[in-house]
Design a protein around this motif. Structure first.
Motif, PDB file in Angstrom:
ATOM      1  N   LYS A  25      37.171  51.516  36.059  1.00 22.74           N
ATOM      2  CA  LYS A  25      38.318  51.126  35.975  1.00 22.74           C
ATOM      3  C   LYS A  25      39.341  52.300  35.556  1.00 22.74           C
ATOM      4  O   LYS A  25      40.702  52.721  36.490  1.00 22.74           O
ATOM      5  N   GLU A  26      38.772  52.871  34.601  1.00 28.61           N
ATOM      6  CA  GLU A  26      39.199  54.776  34.739  1.00 28.61           C
ATOM      7  C   GLU A  26      39.352  55.331  35.891  1.00 28.61           C
ATOM      8  O   GLU A  26      40.007  55.849  36.346  1.00 28.61           O
ATOM      9  N   ALA A  67      46.987  35.778  35.481  1.00 28.11           N
ATOM     10  CA  ALA A  67      47.180  34.828  33.627  1.00 28.11           C
ATOM     11  C   ALA A  67      46.468  36.001  32.925  1.00 28.11           C
ATOM     12  O   ALA A  67      47.006  35.836  31.563  1.00 28.11           O
ATOM     13  N   SER A  68      44.858  36.401  33.652  1.00 33.11           N
ATOM     14  CA  SER A  68      44.966  37.712  31.882  1.00 33.11           C
ATOM     15  C   SER A  68      45.957  38.520  31.795  1.00 33.11           C
ATOM     16  O   SER A  68      46.103  38.793  30.572  1.00 33.11           O
ATOM     17  N   GLU A  69      46.462  38.827  32.114  1.00 36.26           N
ATOM     18  CA  GLU A  69      47.480  40.054  31.955  1.00 36.26           C
ATOM     19  C   GLU A  69      48.736  39.330  31.539  1.00 36.26           C
ATOM     20  O   GLU A  69      48.863  39.910  30.519  1.00 36.26           O
ATOM     21  N   LYS A  70      49.077  37.874  31.649  1.00 32.35           N
ATOM     22  CA  LYS A  70      50.496  37.691  30.844  1.00 32.35           C
ATOM     23  C   LYS A  70      49.803  36.669  29.984  1.00 32.35           C
ATOM     24  O   LYS A  70      50.790  36.521  29.170  1.00 32.35           O
ATOM     25  N   SER A  71      48.640  36.818  29.446  1.00 23.72           N
ATOM     26  CA  SER A  71      48.147  36.495  28.610  1.00 23.72           C
ATOM     27  C   SER A  71      47.583  37.339  27.182  1.00 23.72           C
ATOM     28  O   SER A  71      47.113  37.125  25.461  1.00 23.72           O
ATOM     29  N   GLY A  72      47.429  38.322  27.562  1.00 21.28           N
ATOM     30  CA  GLY A  72      46.672  39.633  26.888  1.00 21.28           C
ATOM     31  C   GLY A  72      44.610  38.779  26.571  1.00 21.28           C
ATOM     32  O   GLY A  72      44.108  40.092  26.143  1.00 21.28           O
ATOM     33  N   ARG A  73      44.477  37.460  27.376  1.00 15.85           N
ATOM     34  CA  ARG A  73      42.827  37.659  27.226  1.00 15.85           C
ATOM     35  C   ARG A  73      42.079  38.258  28.217  1.00 15.85           C
ATOM     36  O   ARG A  73      42.656  37.466  29.770  1.00 15.85           O
ATOM     37  N   PRO A  74      41.157  39.164  27.925  1.00 12.49           N
ATOM     38  CA  PRO A  74      40.367  39.213  28.726  1.00 12.49           C
ATOM     39  C   PRO A  74      39.829  38.250  29.868  1.00 12.49           C
ATOM     40  O   PRO A  74      39.457  37.397  29.340  1.00 12.49           O
ATOM     41  N   LEU A  75      39.835  38.643  30.888  1.00 10.92           N
ATOM     42  CA  LEU A  75      39.181  37.682  31.902  1.00 10.92           C
ATOM     43  C   LEU A  75      37.514  37.508  32.094  1.00 10.92           C
ATOM     44  O   LEU A  75      36.642  39.001  32.262  1.00 10.92           O
ATOM     45  N   PHE A  76      37.174  37.014  32.009  1.00  7.35           N
ATOM     46  CA  PHE A  76      35.306  36.406  32.493  1.00  7.35           C
ATOM     47  C   PHE A  76      34.985  35.441  33.197  1.00  7.35           C
ATOM     48  O   PHE A  76      35.429  34.146  32.820  1.00  7.35           O
ATOM     49  N   LEU A  77      34.378  35.568  34.229  1.00  2.00           N
ATOM     50  CA  LEU A  77      33.734  34.513  34.893  1.00  2.00           C
ATOM     51  C   LEU A  77      32.010  35.135  34.557  1.00  2.00           C
ATOM     52  O   LEU A  77      31.849  35.953  35.392  1.00  2.00           O
ATOM     53  N   GLY A  78      31.350  33.362  34.813  1.00  2.00           N
ATOM     54  CA  GLY A  78      30.148  33.017  34.708  1.00  2.00           C
ATOM     55  C   GLY A  78      30.241  32.017  35.423  1.00  2.00           C
ATOM     56  O   GLY A  78      30.617  30.993  35.600  1.00  2.00           O
ATOM     57  N   SER A  79      29.233  32.708  37.135  1.00  2.00           N
ATOM     58  CA  SER A  79      28.775  31.687  37.817  1.00  2.00           C
ATOM     59  C   SER A  79      27.869  32.309  38.467  1.00  2.00           C
ATOM     60  O   SER A  79      26.798  31.827  38.400  1.00  2.00           O
ATOM     61  N   LYS A 119      34.359  42.695  41.750  1.00  2.00           N
ATOM     62  CA  LYS A 119      35.166  44.020  42.387  1.00  2.00           C
ATOM     63  C   LYS A 119      36.062  44.081  40.922  1.00  2.00           C
ATOM     64  O   LYS A 119      35.887  45.354  41.460  1.00  2.00           O
ATOM     65  N   ARG A 120      36.597  42.997  41.184  1.00  2.00           N
ATOM     66  CA  ARG A 120      38.088  43.368  39.937  1.00  2.00           C
ATOM     67  C   ARG A 120      37.274  44.334  38.602  1.00  2.00           C
ATOM     68  O   ARG A 120      38.274  44.056  37.684  1.00  2.00           O
ATOM     69  N   LYS A 121      36.075  44.280  38.465  1.00  2.00           N
ATOM     70  CA  LYS A 121      36.330  45.028  37.044  1.00  2.00           C
ATOM     71  C   LYS A 121      37.111  46.559  37.577  1.00  2.00           C
ATOM     72  O   LYS A 121      37.126  46.693  35.896  1.00  2.00           O
ATOM     73  N   ASP A 122      37.280  46.878  38.450  1.00  2.00           N
ATOM     74  CA  ASP A 122      38.590  48.469  38.445  1.00  2.00           C
ATOM     75  C   ASP A 122      40.014  47.407  37.758  1.00  2.00           C
ATOM     76  O   ASP A 122      40.459  47.993  36.977  1.00  2.00           O
ATOM     77  N   LEU A 123      39.895  46.310  37.204  1.00  2.00           N
ATOM     78  CA  LEU A 123      40.940  45.857  36.424  1.00  2.00           C
ATOM     79  C   LEU A 123      40.725  45.043  35.234  1.00  2.00           C
ATOM     80  O   LEU A 123      41.161  44.335  34.439  1.00  2.00           O
ATOM     81  N   GLY A 124      39.555  45.871  34.924  1.00  2.00           N
ATOM     82  CA  GLY A 124      39.139  44.668  33.046  1.00  2.00           C
ATOM     83  C   GLY A 124      38.025  43.432  33.054  1.00  2.00           C
ATOM     84  O   GLY A 124      37.584  43.312  32.600  1.00  2.00           O
TER      85      GLY A 124
END
Lengths: 341, 617
Positions: A319-320, B251-263, B278-283
């Protein structure tokens, strides 16, 4: 992560007002009380602690805690705990399962939680029977066990929880038994302080369906000769007044009496729980209490990269490095876009 | 440049690329649809690929296809193709049935070798005659010969040369449809940024293809496609699965709740896992678990921990997750379950599309176990409905199952990137501080919505236990009392039913005053809309509505439907949504159009079906 600074919590702070509904005399009562004490000793606040269980008698435990907790579904406690800990590495997460919940229906999650090395403290209450469904043999029942679902005796061999843990490349394994209150507390604290998946097998007595299953090893009159308490850096001694010890013989272990057959205290092995190579630890864990004493205490405690910390670190680093301010920024910077005016 | 060719202007065109799984047909099709979108066309794509990763080369079972429609008023990838690009005799044989009667074929003439003809099970050595193709409508291009001469000086080996055959075909198609090569070259340059030699080779071959068309077939019609009038804004292309992943991120951005996917990997849903990994780059924390059950259970753990928790799967995986979803129903935790439907039952048709998980989503759990069920109608709508699924899950403390399908998940469309203000803030139903002082219990509810509060671990004073056992309505402790259980069952049912107050009302389209309404749900939207429009044009006026909110139905849905004499439900199953509506509309006969062939509807199937049902009823 697991800040052990004493914050002044008492065992009662972890206990809630519900009366435990296990059978009178069930080993779970003792384990519950010891867990409250271990948590107080660790000093992690009740609101930073979560206890996740599956289904079965032992899995009722979260209802008797004053921490966060979830009584989940049969076999899945390790998977739920993995998700919680991965999302929230700041919490101290305990997982409670019995031998059926953890090793039969939940066997897959058990080995994978260990392999991943997610920092959860997994307590396996092993009474070698299904109690809540009223007395069927479990995956730890000895060959020949007569139960309601094996009226003529089982025709299959059991799992040995330690062997599964080592097979899944576990880095922490400890064993205790329900009536050994201090030892159970000691190994629970060690498990919580270990960063990564830690497995604690507690031999537990089911008074109704499998009474006395561990007696030949752990009853007062037997335990001196049939168990050995292992502590890192200490000689492997057992027996009344520690007159016996374990020595290496070829690739195996041998129980000797000190002063007999030419064995001296210097021949007795010193326990190394922190060794990376688990060969000797595994041999110790596999001793069954008959030919060789059953090993209790912390058998392996080796520090390795921790899953939830690694996920967290990687997420923060990526992220950073990329520095996107959000989804829209990412789209603008990585996708081909075009304007329609 | 077109002065010597016969240019035909048309609204929309359908092209089907077909070849071996390894021929790069998906890439050629994808580039073509993207450059068309940049020209201002609407696009709709349909990758049609076999379950085998690489079936034997040249065999009938190894043919993969990529169909794209571009132009104006494009809602589907088209029933039949105007142009078929076939890279070998097997592709020609298996894909001819998707071509319009007067459609044009571009085919690799060099591929008609005895060995290939045998593998494709031809009886003669003349596929064109054997298949009854009008020789005027087929361009037999000596692709291998052209490739070799174009790349003679490139120094590339035979294998690498053959790899760029798809670009030769793309060059010809670009000529045929008057598409600028510059846009293609830009895309190739980006793709092969680190391999300039490969870029050079592909660029050369692409030009060779364009020149070949231009020089040798100037008598064939060249099409100029009308561009669509889209809503102004910034656009990009997006597949349904990527859109789903991005909707969750917003939805994560608009709710302030971090996003977790278990798959857990499963066709055709895995691209959601890929994208979110890939979106680890967005947390985002996206974890690949050991099985489907662990996927949903890890998400439940993360949800308890205060995250926007998601699990993604397809039908067989949804079956495995059903006990976990039941736990989330009982624990009343927010959970988003994405089911990218495929052909079933069992392993079924893993790469093909169906709408056969509706009943599983609605009822596939033990006990009275209601959940919210949504369906996305198009690749870009996956974004919107994933956002909605997350919003409803967190605001109503419930599992939400979002149904998409292989067709919209893999298909792509041009997508207007939403402006930040286009989407509302999400307000998760978290525990307010003042509640805590009042002696809070975990199953205390908001009286209006019946939603319980989300108390996040780490909050002092809010420690609590949840779980799968029934709880007392008032005290929140375990209860086996019969009356209490009945009350809790009704409470959970009502909680889901009251979501209807928080979703848009239905508004039918097309001929709303007609006595007949065509109804669908989910990914068949494009086909049904096109069919409804065509029916109106052809003198059978119908109203049309595509459902996206399945459980609960929008508040006015049943009233709206009751206003029509004929309700015709078209769906890719044997009548699940029709049965669902029938239950709620007793005395009203629901007419049906169904298909379960693992393929999307053809518009003409719906048009003919509606005409028949209208005349018979």
């Amino acid at each position: 992560m697991e800040n052990n600074e004493k914050q002044g919590f008492a065992p009662a702070d972890y206990k809630n007002s519900q009366n435990a509904r296990w059978c009178p005399g069930c080993g779970d009562h003792a384990i519950l009380n010891v867990l409250h004490k271990a948590m107080a000793e660790l000093g992690v606040a009740p609101h930073d602690t979560a206890v996740i269980s599956g289904i079965g008698c032992s899995s009722r435990l979260p209802y008797y805690m004053n921490t966060y907790g979830m009584h989940t579904i049969h076999g899945r406690a390790a998977a739920v705990a993995t998700g919680l800990k991965t999302a929230r590495p700041d919490l101290t997460v305990w997982q409670i399962s019995g031998d059926g919940d953890g090793l039969a229906i939940g066997g897959n999650h058990f080995i994978h939680a260990i392999r991943r090395n997610v920092d959860i403290n997994m307590l396996i209450f092993n009474n070698k029977i299904y109690g809540l469904t009223k007395g069927q043999y479990s995956p730890t029942s000895d060959r020949g066990t007569v139960s309601k679902s094996s009226p003529y005796g089982t025709t299959e061999d059991p799992f040995i929880p330690a062997e599964l843990c080592f097979g899944a490349r576990g880095n922490f394994f400890a064993r205790s038994y329900d009536v050994a209150l201090d030892l159970t507390r000691e190994v629970m604290v060690a498990a919580a302080r270990h960063a990564g998946a830690s497995v604690v097998e507690v031999l537990q007595n089911c008074v109704i369906f499998n009474h006395g299953i561990h007696s030949s090893i752990i009853d007062k009159e037997n335990r001196a000769d049939h168990t050995i308490v292992l502590r890192h850096g200490e000689k492997m001694l057992f027996g009344e007044n520690n007159t016996k010890g374990l020595v290496q013989e070829g690739f195996g272990l041998k129980a000797v009496t000190i002063g007999e057959d030419g064995y001296t205290i210097d021949d007795v092995l010193v326990h190394d729980a922190h060794a990376k190579d688990n060969f000797l630890q595994q041999q110790l864990a596999m001793m069954d209490g008959h030919d060789l004493p059953l090993a209790v205490g912390v058998i392996r405690d080796y520090a390795a990269p921790v899953y939830d910390q690694e996920v967290d670190r990687q997420t923060r680093e990526v992220k950073e490095k990329k520095g996107y301010t959000g989804l829209r920024d990412l789209i603008m910077k990585t996708k081909e876009t075009w304007n329609i005016g | 440049m077109l002065h010597d060719t016969n240019v035909k202007t048309i609204d929309k065109v359908v092209i089907r690329f077909a070849g071996d799984s390894g021929d790069g047909m998906q890439l050629a099709g994808n580039i073509f649809s993207n450059i068309s979108a940049e020209e201002g066309d609407e696009i709709s794509t349909f990758p049609d690929y076999p379950a085998e990763i690489r079936a034997p080369q040249g065999s009938l079972s190894g043919v993969s296809g990529y169909q794209v429609s571009v132009g104006k008023g494009v809602h589907t990838p088209g029933d039949e193709a105007d142009v078929l690009v076939a890279m070998n005799p097997a592709a020609l044989k298996t894909n001819l049935r998707y071509l319009k009667k007067d459609g044009v074929i571009v085919c690799d003439g060099d591929s008609f070798t005895p060995a290939n003809l045998k593998k494709a099970e031809y009886a003669t050595n003349d596929p064109v005659a054997e298949l009854g193709i009008d020789p005027q409508r087929i361009m037999l291009v000596p692709m291998t010969t052209l490739l070799k001469s174009a790349l003679a000086d490139s120094g590339l080996d035979q294998k690498s040369i053959m790899k760029s055959k798809n670009m030769l075909a793309l060059g010809i198609v670009c000529w045929l449809f008057d598409r600028p090569l510059e846009s293609v070259l830009k895309k190739l340059q980006a793709k092969f940024a680190k391999k300039p030699a490969v870029y050079e080779a592909n660029a050369k071959v692409l030009r060779a293809g364009w020149d070949y068309g231009h020089n040798t077939h100037s008598s064939m019609p060249v099409y100029r496609i009308e561009t669509a009038e889209s809503r102004p804004g910034l656009y990009t292309d997006i597949t349904g699965n990527t859109a789903t992943a991005w909707g969750l991120i917003l939805a994560s951005e608009k709710s302030g709740r971090p996003l977790f996917l278990g798959s857990y990997p499963i066709t055709p849903a895995t691209d959601i896992l890929h994208e979110l990994a890939k979106r680890k780059d967005l947390g985002v924390k996206a974890v690949q678990m050991e099985d489907e059950i662990a996927g949903v259970c890890s998400a439940i753990g993360a949800s308890y921990g205060g995250h926007l928790a998601v699990t993604s799967t397809s039908g067989p995986g949804l079956a495995l997750k059903s006990e976990g979803i039941g736990l989330a129903v009982m624990a009343e935790l927010p959970l988003v379950v994405i089911d990218v439907q495929r052909g079933g039952p069992s392993t079924g048709l893993p790469t093909k599309t169906e709408q056969t998980d509706l009943m599983q989503a609605l009822y596939g759990r033990n006990g009275e176990s209601p959940v919210c069920v949504l369906a996305a109608v198009s690749p870009t709508d996956c974004f919107h409905m994933a956002f909605e699924a997350a919003r409803i899950a967190m605001e109503h403390m419930t599992p939400v199952i979002l149904l998409t399908d292989a067709f919209i998940a893999n298909g792509s469309s041009a997508w207007r990137i939403p402006e930040p203000e286009d989407y509302p803030e999400i307000h998760p139903h978290t525990l307010p501080d003042n509640r805590l002082e009042a002696g809070w219990k975990p199953y205390d509810r908001d009286e209006e919505t019946l939603v319980r509060y989300w108390a996040i671990p780490g909050t002092p004073g809010a420690t609590h236990r949840v779980g799968g056992l029934e709880k007392d309505y008032k005290t929140s402790v375990i209860s086996t009392d019969g009356e209490n259980h009945a009350l809790m069952v009704e409470t959970r049912r009502q909680k889901i039913a009251r979501i209807a107050r928080d979703i848009p009302r239905v508004e039918p389209m097309c001929a709303v005053d007609s006595d007949t309404i065509l109804v669908g749900w989910g990914g068949t939207y494009g086909h049904l809309l096109t069919a409804a429009q065509q029916l109106c044009e052809e003198g059978t006026p119908v109203a049309f509505h595509q459902f996206r909110y399945i459980n609960p139905l929008p508040e006015n849905a049943l009233e709206m439907l009751k206003g029509y004499k004929r309700i015709i439900v078209a769906e890719l199953n044997t009548g699940m949504f029709a049965d669902y509506l029938q239950m709620q509309l007793p005395g009203k006969e629901i007419l049906r159009i169904n298909k379960v062939e693992g393929q999307p509807f053809l518009v003409k199937e719906i048009v003919e079906g509606v005409k028949r049902l209208v005349s018979e009823n």
